[in-house]
Design a protein around this motif. Structure first.
Motif, mmCIF file in Angstrom:
data_model
loop_
_atom_site.group_PDB
_atom_site.id
_atom_site.type_symbol
_atom_site.label_atom_id
_atom_site.label_comp_id
_atom_site.label_asym_id
_atom_site.label_seq_id
_atom_site.Cartn_x
_atom_site.Cartn_y
_atom_site.Cartn_z
ATOM 1 N N PRO A 185 0.776 -1.297 -0.028
ATOM 2 C CA PRO A 185 -0.197 0.034 0.097
ATOM 3 C C PRO A 185 0.842 1.297 -0.051
ATOM 4 O O PRO A 185 0.310 2.162 -0.565
ATOM 5 N N SER A 186 1.977 1.217 0.526
ATOM 6 C CA SER A 186 3.046 2.449 0.481
ATOM 7 C C SER A 186 3.977 2.404 -0.680
ATOM 8 O O SER A 186 4.694 3.652 -0.562
ATOM 9 N N LEU A 187 3.796 1.667 -1.654
ATOM 10 C CA LEU A 187 4.742 1.610 -2.512
ATOM 11 C C LEU A 187 4.676 2.887 -3.567
ATOM 12 O O LEU A 187 6.000 3.458 -3.905
ATOM 13 N N THR A 188 3.637 3.429 -3.643
ATOM 14 C CA THR A 188 3.806 4.776 -4.459
ATOM 15 C C THR A 188 3.451 6.177 -3.752
ATOM 16 O O THR A 188 3.573 7.044 -4.327
ATOM 17 N N ARG A 189 3.570 5.832 -2.427
ATOM 18 C CA ARG A 189 3.518 6.956 -1.590
ATOM 19 C C ARG A 189 4.931 7.770 -1.173
ATOM 20 O O ARG A 189 5.886 7.060 -1.053
ATOM 21 N N THR A 190 4.682 8.920 -1.251
ATOM 22 C CA THR A 190 6.062 9.847 -0.735
ATOM 23 C C THR A 190 6.205 9.455 0.782
ATOM 24 O O THR A 190 5.361 9.797 1.527
ATOM 25 N N PRO A 191 7.524 9.904 1.259
ATOM 26 C CA PRO A 191 7.622 10.240 2.614
ATOM 27 C C PRO A 191 6.808 11.282 3.250
ATOM 28 O O PRO A 191 6.005 11.037 4.363
ATOM 29 N N LEU A 192 6.389 12.507 2.537
ATOM 30 C CA LEU A 192 5.518 13.352 3.114
ATOM 31 C C LEU A 192 4.139 12.912 3.148
ATOM 32 O O LEU A 192 3.376 13.362 4.340
ATOM 33 N N GLU A 193 3.635 12.059 2.029
ATOM 34 C CA GLU A 193 2.341 11.667 2.235
ATOM 35 C C GLU A 193 2.191 10.545 3.458
ATOM 36 O O GLU A 193 1.082 10.665 4.046
ATOM 37 N N ILE A 194 3.297 9.755 3.553
ATOM 38 C CA ILE A 194 3.118 8.873 4.688
ATOM 39 C C ILE A 194 2.868 9.648 6.049
ATOM 40 O O ILE A 194 2.342 9.318 6.800
ATOM 41 N N ARG A 195 3.846 10.751 6.374
ATOM 42 C CA ARG A 195 3.561 11.319 7.337
ATOM 43 C C ARG A 195 2.498 12.167 7.490
ATOM 44 O O ARG A 195 1.979 12.198 8.667
ATOM 45 N N ALA A 196 1.890 12.602 6.622
ATOM 46 C CA ALA A 196 0.633 13.007 6.493
ATOM 47 C C ALA A 196 -0.364 12.273 7.139
ATOM 48 O O ALA A 196 -1.194 12.616 7.847
ATOM 49 N N ASN A 197 -0.314 11.024 6.525
ATOM 50 C CA ASN A 197 -1.607 10.027 6.885
ATOM 51 C C ASN A 197 -1.205 9.823 8.422
ATOM 52 O O ASN A 197 -2.244 9.425 9.306
ATOM 53 N N LEU A 198 0.094 9.863 8.960
ATOM 54 C CA LEU A 198 0.281 9.431 10.403
ATOM 55 C C LEU A 198 -0.225 10.471 11.307
ATOM 56 O O LEU A 198 -0.716 10.408 12.411
ATOM 57 N N ALA A 199 0.160 12.015 10.702
ATOM 58 C CA ALA A 199 -0.496 12.965 11.664
ATOM 59 C C ALA A 199 -2.137 12.943 11.497
ATOM 60 O O ALA A 199 -2.545 13.407 12.570
#
Length: 207
Positions: free
Chosen positions: A109-123
């Motif tokens: 699921p995280s394959l196409t996500r950028t680090p910024l997008e992952i951190r935004a989801n965590l926020a």
């Protein structure tokens, strides 16, 4: 085992002064760690908390175990440590929420996500745990922003380094791994329920 004062919220069950210690090394994107987190919440916290059978005798320390073969492991553990900083009382609820949603941070699921997008989801997840206090979310997000140096990490990097170094010096390789008073207890399984934990604690404490 010792903890820096700033990381004492990693004690997720029992009293800080308890003579015995369970160090439990968990990775937020490990399914077996998720199973262990449920046992901590439903079995160990009641047993070791106020009125519990082993109140005052044992404490549980959540040891973040970054496993780099899981691509998002660094990001999710940074998030947990950021919660420790901004709202310590929310660390365990955030951890449970992250374990529940861990599939969102698996490799595919995280394959196409950028680090910024992952951190935004965590926020966003942190915001759901924090509730109506938007300032906590802003503070959480700011801790995960990169510093001025191109390779300087963020405000959580030193805490993350501590957890990684602690695991390395103790020879921890997989999650979950559990230490009883500093020694690996290989018999402990993520599938343990109340019966197994009661038997283990009774044998160790009454020995």
């Amino acid at each position: 085992m010792a903890l820096p004062p700033s990381l004492r919220p990693l004690i997720v069950a029992g009293d800080i002064s308890a003579p015995h210690t369970l160090d439990i090394f968990l990775d937020y994107v490990c399914p077996f760690s998720a199973k262990m987190s449920l046992a901590i919440d439903s079995v160990l916290r009641p047993l070791l908390g106020p009125g519990g059978k082993y109140e005052g005798k044992v404490k549980v320390i959540f040891r973040p175990q970054v496993q780099p073969w899981h691509a998002t492991s660094t990001f999710v553990h940074e998030a947990g440590l950021a919660v420790v900083r901004v709202s310590p009382q929310h660390f365990w609820p955030f951890s449970l929420a992250l374990f529940k949603d861990q599939g969102d941070y698996f490799d595919q699921p995280s394959l196409t996500r950028t680090p910024l997008e992952i951190r935004a989801n965590l926020a966003k997840l942190a915001g759901n745990v924090f509730g109506s206090d938007s300032n906590l979310v802003k503070e959480f997000s700011s801790l995960l922003e990169h510093k001025g140096s191109p390779n300087g990490g963020n405000s959580i990097t030193d805490d993350l380094k501590y957890t990684v170094k602690f695991s390395r010096q103790n020879g921890i390789h997989v999650s979950p791994t559990v230490l009883w008073d500093g020694l690996i207890a290989n018999e402990i399984s993520s599938s343990w329920g109340e019966k197994e934990w009661n038997e283990f604690l009774a044998a160790k404490i009454n020995a």
